[in-house]
Scaffold this motif. Structure first.
Motif, PDB file in Angstrom:
ATOM      1  N   GLY A  28       0.861  -1.167   0.000  1.00  0.00           N
ATOM      2  CA  GLY A  28       0.000   0.000   0.000  1.00  0.00           C
ATOM      3  C   GLY A  28       0.897   1.215   0.000  1.00  0.00           C
ATOM      4  N   ASP A  38       3.117   1.225  -3.186  1.00  0.00           N
ATOM      5  CA  ASP A  38       2.496   1.694  -4.418  1.00  0.00           C
ATOM      6  C   ASP A  38       2.808   3.165  -4.691  1.00  0.00           C
ATOM      7  OD1 ASP A  38       1.499  -0.762  -4.516  1.00  0.00           O
ATOM      8  OD2 ASP A  38      -0.630  -0.188  -4.588  1.00  0.00           O
ATOM      9  N   PHE A  87       6.145   3.426  -6.169  1.00  0.00           N
ATOM     10  CA  PHE A  87       6.480   2.733  -7.413  1.00  0.00           C
ATOM     11  C   PHE A  87       5.264   2.622  -8.334  1.00  0.00           C
ATOM     12  CE2 PHE A  87       7.255  -1.307  -9.805  1.00  0.00           C
ATOM     13  CZ  PHE A  87       8.232  -0.769 -10.635  1.00  0.00           C
ATOM     14  N   ASP A  88       5.137   3.566  -9.228  1.00  0.00           N
ATOM     15  CA  ASP A  88       4.087   3.516 -10.244  1.00  0.00           C
ATOM     16  C   ASP A  88       4.748   3.519 -11.620  1.00  0.00           C
ATOM     17  OD1 ASP A  88       2.004   3.420  -8.532  1.00  0.00           O
ATOM     18  OD2 ASP A  88       1.542   5.569  -8.609  1.00  0.00           O
TER      19      ASP A  88
END
Ligand SMILES: [Cu+2]
Lengths: 50, 200
Positions: A7, A10, A13-14
């Motif tokens: 969570g 995220d 790291f997109d």
């Protein structure tokens, strides 16, 4: 490295570039399928119907 | 288990895509009514086609706008189909069922530029129904290598305007065609002969 705390990862790291590229590939495949089936195949006139 | 949201989107899109593939095939079956050629045509004894419905191949009228065409593929012609054997003649706006078999080796029966395409297999009958629209001429080719004159194995389907259709009888090869038939067989044998010489 625990994945249970996910969570938070995220947000850091997109892979937006990879996602865009895959999206473009997907669109190409969809368009090619539509062209192959509806235009090249169904558009060939005589078709076996029985 | 943690799945990245991008991956969730990708999984969902992939599922939608698969459903899309399946639904276009389903649409093809329901909308345009596309069918596959299956075993429905049955089997025949390729040595004794004379004792079957292929004894006198040609066009038969079976309904008001319905016709049946029996075609024997052989080295190296279609009967009927190849001009020397009489081309296949059907009227415009008719529903035609083809029964195709071979008396010798495996041949192909492909109506050029259309989805009408089957193998002609000795012992088996390929059955397929097509709806012809306007008047047109279609070419037939053998698309399975069948011997020395394979490249010369071709035929024709002539869809004639309804008002000009003289009936199915005009399609069958008659004794008047025998000279040309023999000539083309001789030509094919010559091709076969010269090919053998080259090999030898
Ligand atoms: Cu052939």
């Amino acid at each position: 490295m625990s994945t249970e705390t996910a969570g938070e990862d995220d947000e850091h790291f997109d892979p937006i570039g990879t996602a865009t590229l895959i999206g473009i590939y997907m669109a190409i495949v969809v368009l090619m399928w539509i062209f192959t089936y509806f235009i090249e195949f169904l558009g060939r006139g005589l078709t076996i119907v029985g | 288990m943690h799945i990245h949201r991008f991956e969730k989107v990708w999984l969902a899109l992939a599922l939608v895509f698969i459903l899309g593939l399946i639904s276009t095939i389903a649409y093809g079956a329901v909308g345009p009514g596309i069918e596959m050629i299956d075993a429905e045509g049955g089997t025949v004894d390729p040595q004794n086609l004379d004792e079957t419905e292929f004894a006198d191949p040609g066009v038969e009228q079976v309904g008001e706008d319905e016709y049946e065409v029996y075609v024997v593929a052989k080295q190296f012609s279609f009967e009927p189909g190849t001009p020397a054997n009489g081309v296949i003649r059907v009227p415009a706006n008719s529903e035609v069922t083809f029964y195709v078999t071979s008396q010798d080796v495996v041949h192909g029966f492909e109506v050029v530029g259309t989805n009408l395409n089957t193998m002609a297999i000795p012992g088996q009958v390929s059955k397929m129904t097509v709806e012809f629209g306007d008047a047109a001429t279609y070419g037939i080719v053998c698309n399975e290598y069948c011997g020395a004159a394979h490249h010369a194995m071709e035929g024709r389907i002539v869809v004639v305007p309804e008002s000009e259709y003289e009936g199915p009888g005009a399609t069958n090869a008659t004794s008047g065609n025998e000279t040309t038939t023999n000539a083309s067989v001789a030509a094919a044998q010559q091709v076969a002969g010269s090919a053998t010489e080259v090999t030898a």
